[in-house]
Design a protein around this motif. Structure first.
Motif, PDB file in Angstrom:
ATOM      1  N   GLU A  19     -12.923  -7.546 -17.270  1.00  0.00           N
ATOM      2  CA  GLU A  19     -13.647  -8.697 -17.658  1.00  0.00           C
ATOM      3  C   GLU A  19     -15.141  -7.978 -17.550  1.00  0.00           C
ATOM      4  OE1 GLU A  19     -15.948 -12.325 -17.601  1.00  0.00           O
ATOM      5  OE2 GLU A  19     -16.170 -10.671 -16.326  1.00  0.00           O
ATOM      6  N   LEU A  46     -20.104  -2.247 -10.511  1.00  0.00           N
ATOM      7  CA  LEU A  46     -20.773  -0.969 -10.914  1.00  0.00           C
ATOM      8  C   LEU A  46     -21.418  -0.414  -9.616  1.00  0.00           C
ATOM      9  CD1 LEU A  46     -21.379   0.215 -13.664  1.00  0.00           C
ATOM     10  CD2 LEU A  46     -23.558  -0.678 -13.390  1.00  0.00           C
ATOM     11  N   ARG A  47     -21.159  -1.379  -8.426  1.00  0.00           N
ATOM     12  CA  ARG A  47     -21.601  -0.800  -7.171  1.00  0.00           C
ATOM     13  C   ARG A  47     -20.879   0.459  -6.697  1.00  0.00           C
ATOM     14  NH1 ARG A  47     -18.489  -4.945  -6.263  1.00  0.00           N
ATOM     15  NH2 ARG A  47     -17.091  -4.735  -4.493  1.00  0.00           N
ATOM     16  N   CYS A  84     -19.616   2.502  -8.570  1.00  0.00           N
ATOM     17  CA  CYS A  84     -19.700   3.683  -9.511  1.00  0.00           C
ATOM     18  C   CYS A  84     -20.808   4.631  -9.240  1.00  0.00           C
ATOM     19  CB  CYS A  84     -19.803   3.325 -11.010  1.00  0.00           C
ATOM     20  SG  CYS A  84     -18.406   2.084 -11.549  1.00  0.00           S
ATOM     21  N   LEU A 113     -25.397  -6.482 -21.271  1.00  0.00           N
ATOM     22  CA  LEU A 113     -24.814  -6.231 -19.922  1.00  0.00           C
ATOM     23  C   LEU A 113     -23.923  -4.762 -20.117  1.00  0.00           C
ATOM     24  CD1 LEU A 113     -23.610  -8.233 -17.295  1.00  0.00           C
ATOM     25  CD2 LEU A 113     -21.482  -8.111 -18.580  1.00  0.00           C
ATOM     26  N   MET A 144     -19.921  -5.246 -14.083  1.00  0.00           N
ATOM     27  CA  MET A 144     -20.971  -4.952 -13.558  1.00  0.00           C
ATOM     28  C   MET A 144     -21.019  -5.301 -12.375  1.00  0.00           C
ATOM     29  SD  MET A 144     -24.232  -4.759 -13.787  1.00  0.00           S
ATOM     30  CE  MET A 144     -25.031  -4.395 -15.478  1.00  0.00           C
ATOM     31  N   ARG A 145     -20.437  -6.381 -11.673  1.00  0.00           N
ATOM     32  CA  ARG A 145     -20.341  -6.560 -10.490  1.00  0.00           C
ATOM     33  C   ARG A 145     -19.845  -5.372  -9.409  1.00  0.00           C
ATOM     34  NH1 ARG A 145     -20.151 -11.823  -8.564  1.00  0.00           N
ATOM     35  NH2 ARG A 145     -18.793 -12.400 -10.369  1.00  0.00           N
ATOM     36  N   VAL A 203     -25.038 -11.068 -11.843  1.00  0.00           N
ATOM     37  CA  VAL A 203     -23.734 -11.646 -12.735  1.00  0.00           C
ATOM     38  C   VAL A 203     -23.375 -12.920 -12.030  1.00  0.00           C
ATOM     39  CG1 VAL A 203     -22.897  -9.697 -14.033  1.00  0.00           C
ATOM     40  CG2 VAL A 203     -22.211 -10.383 -11.626  1.00  0.00           C
ATOM     41  N   PRO A 207     -24.542 -13.690 -18.587  1.00  0.00           N
ATOM     42  CA  PRO A 207     -25.617 -12.837 -19.237  1.00  0.00           C
ATOM     43  C   PRO A 207     -24.874 -12.372 -20.520  1.00  0.00           C
ATOM     44  CG  PRO A 207     -24.292 -11.619 -17.402  1.00  0.00           C
ATOM     45  CD  PRO A 207     -23.952 -13.050 -17.283  1.00  0.00           C
ATOM     46  N   SER A 212     -18.278  -9.144 -17.068  1.00  0.00           N
ATOM     47  CA  SER A 212     -19.239  -9.333 -15.696  1.00  0.00           C
ATOM     48  C   SER A 212     -18.686  -8.860 -14.384  1.00  0.00           C
ATOM     49  CB  SER A 212     -19.509 -10.768 -15.559  1.00  0.00           C
ATOM     50  OG  SER A 212     -18.580 -11.482 -15.137  1.00  0.00           O
ATOM     51  N   GLU A 213     -17.491  -8.675 -14.584  1.00  0.00           N
ATOM     52  CA  GLU A 213     -16.554  -8.193 -13.281  1.00  0.00           C
ATOM     53  C   GLU A 213     -17.112  -6.496 -13.244  1.00  0.00           C
ATOM     54  OE1 GLU A 213     -16.205  -9.607 -10.668  1.00  0.00           O
ATOM     55  OE2 GLU A 213     -16.190 -11.678 -11.945  1.00  0.00           O
ATOM     56  N   VAL A 270     -27.256  -2.665 -10.559  1.00  0.00           N
ATOM     57  CA  VAL A 270     -26.361  -3.695 -10.729  1.00  0.00           C
ATOM     58  C   VAL A 270     -27.139  -4.946 -11.061  1.00  0.00           C
ATOM     59  CG1 VAL A 270     -24.493  -5.066  -9.861  1.00  0.00           C
ATOM     60  CG2 VAL A 270     -24.678  -2.656  -9.155  1.00  0.00           C
ATOM     61  N   ARG A 276     -18.364 -16.044  -8.868  1.00  0.00           N
ATOM     62  CA  ARG A 276     -16.888 -16.373  -9.228  1.00  0.00           C
ATOM     63  C   ARG A 276     -16.157 -16.510  -7.925  1.00  0.00           C
ATOM     64  NH1 ARG A 276     -14.447 -15.280 -14.073  1.00  0.00           N
ATOM     65  NH2 ARG A 276     -16.149 -13.676 -14.598  1.00  0.00           N
ATOM     66  N   SER A 304     -26.053  -1.761 -20.406  1.00  0.00           N
ATOM     67  CA  SER A 304     -26.755  -1.546 -19.028  1.00  0.00           C
ATOM     68  C   SER A 304     -25.712  -0.639 -18.329  1.00  0.00           C
ATOM     69  CB  SER A 304     -26.968  -2.612 -18.219  1.00  0.00           C
ATOM     70  OG  SER A 304     -27.222  -2.432 -16.816  1.00  0.00           O
ATOM     71  N   LEU A 351     -26.036   2.927  -8.509  1.00  0.00           N
ATOM     72  CA  LEU A 351     -26.366   2.506  -9.808  1.00  0.00           C
ATOM     73  C   LEU A 351     -27.436   1.039  -9.761  1.00  0.00           C
ATOM     74  CD1 LEU A 351     -23.421   3.455 -11.904  1.00  0.00           C
ATOM     75  CD2 LEU A 351     -25.431   4.957 -11.395  1.00  0.00           C
TER      76      LEU A 351
END
Ligand SMILES: Cc1ncc(C[n+]2csc(CCOP(=O)(O)OP(=O)(O)O)c2C)c(N)n1
Ligand code: SF4
Ligand code: SF4
Lengths: 193, 618
Positions: free
Chosen positions: A75, A83-84, A86, A117, A80-81, B363, A112, A77-78, B360, B366, A120, B358
């Motif tokens: 998903e 991404l920490r 990576c 998203l 993006m969440r 978002v 967003p 947005s997940e 972030v 959830r 980025s 990186l």
């Protein structure tokens, strides 16, 4: 050290745990040292579900921030969440279809813009592969096969030391018989991306 | 066939830590297992349950952890090999039994699994259960991965049987819920328990006179176990370097990766303490003599660190020993390979570039939520509508705790299972606001009944709502004594909740089906209006829809949709059903719709608003 650290993230009900389990089984079959870690508990109730597969010369079953070689996101947005997890060398494989969380659907928070998203993420990592897993899964015969589509993409582009044929074998032997054809079709659709 | 019953010795299977524990139990001849479910231990219970359906091994989901341990004790003292598992806080419930069972001991080998949950992935606290070993005097084993978990289960049963004492196997979430290749050993024939109890009251009935003797015997056993610990294969050192690293459990793996990444393999000696109680003092002293300084890498409390410091003090060894502290290992939450790498670099003064991060962007959150169609939501909705807005809601642990989230916001106080009923009593005696307490059905049986009797006896004044969804939903739908529906359809419950409530002395009891909003509202209103003081109980009875679909195979025929009659009053949003979506593209462009894939067809929203109508599910 040669190793492959795959961080998986998605939403409860998307089949992320089955996907990580199958990667683990495929690695075992291919004779690679492998560890899978999962967090059970809240998976059913629409929360975030994160898991990890670590293959090769590593001992830790979990992945620290900034250390994932591959991010497998179910998903956007997940993605993006997560991404920490990576770094600039990470390969990100992500479904681009949003699943709107309850906090947004009830009007409390906002989701967003998906394109921004994804851009980025794309701008920060070595390679980004985004695709509509839902559409491909529908084409394969069931929305529930999105996880197989994503596995297909992983086995095509992930540079894993495991033959895709082994993964097909795992799908044949370890997933529910009733979904077998759909699952294999979904895997191929992902694999042909 | 169940994969855990595989007979090919030497075969490698990708097993979850919890599956490895089951397999270890089976290889060690366990014939009797008991449990109350709780993350991260639940799969051990569920696995034994499924095996017990096809093999003569005895398994039961006990009503709570204390009951599970005492039931297992009956079997173990009859000479049967036994395993009992629970989550970390479960051991608090069982602690009374544990402490004196340590005195009495066992005849058949007994392993008690305590599954700790650092980071509170699904728990109310992150207590460190290693202290239970020291408190009770029982030996403790701590695996680093599923393979070791299997070996320790087998070794635990043997150690227990030889020394006639229960053995604690302490895991953490990352061992319970990790998978790795586990090599299978011989699987003996799985037989029914055939125990034999021999009367021996002056060793088995713990009156003070017996207890005194038994305590002395426990201390004797501890001496012997101390020797076992000194020669245990689970306590080992690796390497010959001058930099000492002490570790245990899953942290060991993080240490190995960090040492490899930092290229300091020839500089360190790693000391793994897998049998942490009794502490292997001699090995530790030898280790301390060989190294220059020591970093202790352990999750949660400085348990090994402090023990090691005492060891050093007693041996008059003056060396730096550190673990918890700034720039080292935190005392809270899980640690990970990155944290360990940083701590090792800091402690031994190594250059280690910080991990690249990186950016972030934000978002939406959830959080987990009650499923669409969950009857708990309907109950909350009804009660919220009719009670005084000042009402206090003591709650309990289960899916229904998710009612704490807005917009339902139906939870005000919670500490542990069973606390809803008893704390409600305290509130009612100490302050004036009205009280409606909530407890799940499984939780009611687990630890609500004594509180209810207490409330009746002491004239406490509150309403208790028992959320009877026919299953233990939170942990994956295990049965409980009041279950009325199973895969085979309707069954006569072994114990009826209503009968129990009345048996506890409650005079005002009403049963509602929360999915019928109007009728339930009337029934509850009547109960609230009745001027009798004391404890009033509402049993909100409607099965968990997930359970109905998964276990009972119920098919859904209808879904609901929002028709053109919708005037955007947003009343339906108060339900907080995840299938109902509100969208506002821009000012003046709002809409509310129902996602048909998510809708479970419960009809509750349609009872709240006439603009919502049923249609056939395609
Ligand atoms: C002492 C203790 N044991 C076990 C648990 C794990 N646990 C939390 S809630 C729960 C059961 C909830 O079942 P129920 O009360 O029926 O509510 P439901 O989830 O079905 O709504 C369990 C087993 C715990 N938190 N504490
Ligand atoms: S699993 Fe059942 S009880 Fe739990 S939130 Fe979902 S519907 Fe409700
Ligand atoms: S009927 Fe209404 S309240 Fe029930 S699940 Fe469907 S949308 Fe939600």
């Amino acid at each position: 050290m040669s190793s492959w650290r795959i961080f998986c993230t998605g939403v409860g009900g998307q089949g992320t745990l089955l996907a990580t389990y199958l990667i683990g089984e495929a690695a075992l079959k291919a004779g690679l040292p492998v560890m899978v870690s999962e967090i059970h508990g809240m998976a059913q109730r629409g929360g975030v579900v994160e898991s990890a597969v670590v293959m090769g010369d590593r001992k830790s079953p979990i992945i620290s921030d900034g250390e994932a070689d591959i991010l497998l996101a179910f998903e956007p947005s997940e993605a993006m969440r997560a991404l920490r997890k990576c770094n600039s060398e990470t390969l990100v494989i992500s479904n681009i279809v949003p699943l709107i969380p309850f906090t947004v659907s009830s009007g409390k928070e906002s989701y967003p813009e998906v394109d921004k998203l994804l851009d980025s993420i794309r701008n920060q990592v070595r390679r980004f592969i985004g695709f509509n897993a839902l559409e491909l899964a529908r084409k394969a015969g069931s929305e529930l096969s999105q996880n197989m589509v994503i596995l297909g993409v992983l086995f095509k582009h992930g540079g894993l030391p495991i033959d895709a044929e082994i993964m097909r074998d795992m799908i044949r032997t370890k997933t529910k018989k009733a979904f077998l054809d759909v699952n294999l079709r979904a895997f191929e659709l992902g694999y042909s991306l | 066939m169940n994969h855990l019953l595989e007979r090919e010795t030497g075969k490698k299977l990708l097993l979850l830590g919890n599956e490895a524990i089951i397999r270890g139990g089976l290889e060690a001849g366990v014939r009797f297992a008991t449990a109350y479910p709780g993350t991260p231990s639940t799969e051990i219970a569920d696995g034994f349950y499924h095996i017990s359906l096809q093999e003569p091994l005895y398994f039961e989901y006990s009503v709570n952890e204390k009951v599970a341990l005492e039931t297992a004790a009956g079997a173990a003292i009859s000479g049967v090999r036994t395993l009992c598992c629970m989550k970390h806080v479960g051991l608090n419930v069982a602690a009374d039994a544990l402490m004196t069972l340590a005195y009495v001991g066992v005849k058949g080998g007994m392993v008690i699994v305590t599954a700790d949950d650092p980071s509170l992935h699904s728990s109310q606290n992150e207590q460190d259960n290693r202290y239970y070993a020291r408190l009770s005097g029982l030996p403790m084993l701590e695996p680093a991965d599923p393979q070791m978990a299997k070996e320790m289960t087998i070794a635990g049963i043997e150690l227990s049987e030889i020394n006639q004492i229960p053995v604690l196997l302490r895991t953490t979430t990352r061992v319970n819920h990790s998978r790795c290749a586990v090599t299978l050993g011989d699987l003996p024939e799985i037989k029914a328990p055939e125990g034999n109890f021999e009367k021996d009251p002056f060793n088995l009935v713990v009156v003070p006179m017996v207890g005194r003797q038994l305590h002395l015997r426990l201390l004797e056993k501890k001496k012997k176990l101390q020797e076992e610990s000194e020669k245990s294969p689970f306590n080992f050192t690796e390497g010959t370097g001058k930099w000492g690293i002490v570790t245990s459990g899953v942290s060991y793996n993080y240490v190995l990766d960090a040492v490899e990444d930092l290229g300091i393999k020839d500089k360190v000696t790693i000391f793994y303490i897998g049998m942490s109680h009794p502490f292997p003092t001699q090995i530790a002293t030898d280790f301390l003599n060989k190294v220059e300084s020591v970093l202790v890498v352990e999750e949660l409390e400085p348990y090994l660190e402090e023990t090691l410091k005492v060891t050093a003090f007693e041996a008059s060894i003056e060396k730096e020993i550190a673990g918890k502290g700034d720039n080292l290992i935190p005392r809270h939450f899980e640690i990970d390979p990155g944290i360990v790498k940083k701590a090792i670099s800091n402690f031994f003064n190594l250059e280690s570039p910080p991990a690249e991060t990186l950016s972030v962007s934000e978002v939406p959150s959830r959080p987990p939520n009650l499923c669409p169609g969950c009857p708990h939501r309907a109950t909350y909705y009804i009660i919220k509508k009719i009670v005084n807005p000042e009402t206090i809601y003591p709650t309990d642990i289960g899916c229904y705790t998710l009612g704490v989230l807005p917009p339902l916001s139906m939870a005000d106080f919670l500490i542990c299972m069973g606390s809803s009923v008893s704390s409600a009593g305290g509130f009612s005696k100490a302050q004036k606001k009205p009280i409606v307490a909530f407890i799940g059905d499984s939780t009611f049986f687990h630890s609500g009944i004594t509180g209810l009797i207490n409330a009746v006896t002491n004239d406490h004044n509150f309403v208790l709502v028992i959320l009877d969804n026919g299953t233990t939903a939170m942990t994956g739908h295990q049965p409980h004594p009041g279950v009325e529906f199973g895969p085979q359809g309707k069954i006569e419950p072994k114990v009826k909740i209503e009968d129990v409530v009345k048996g506890c002395g409650v005079k005002s009891v009403a049963v509602i089906n929360p999915l019928q909003i109007k009728k339930s509202t009337e029934t509850i209103q009547k109960l609230l209006d009745s001027d009798s003081r004391g404890v009033k109980v509402i049993i909100a009875k409607s099965p968990c829809p997930l359970y109905e679909r998964r276990v009972m195979g119920k098919k859904q025929k209808i879904v609901f949709e929002i028709t053109d009659e919708c005037d955007l009053c947003k009343d339906c949003l108060e339900l907080a059903c995840p299938a109902i979506f509100y969208e506002k593209a821009r000012e003046g462009e709002e809409r509310i719709f129902i996602n048909e894939t998510l809708c479970s067809g419960c009809s509750v929203c349609a009872q709240v608003c006439t603009a919502i109508k049923a249609k056939k599910k395609n």
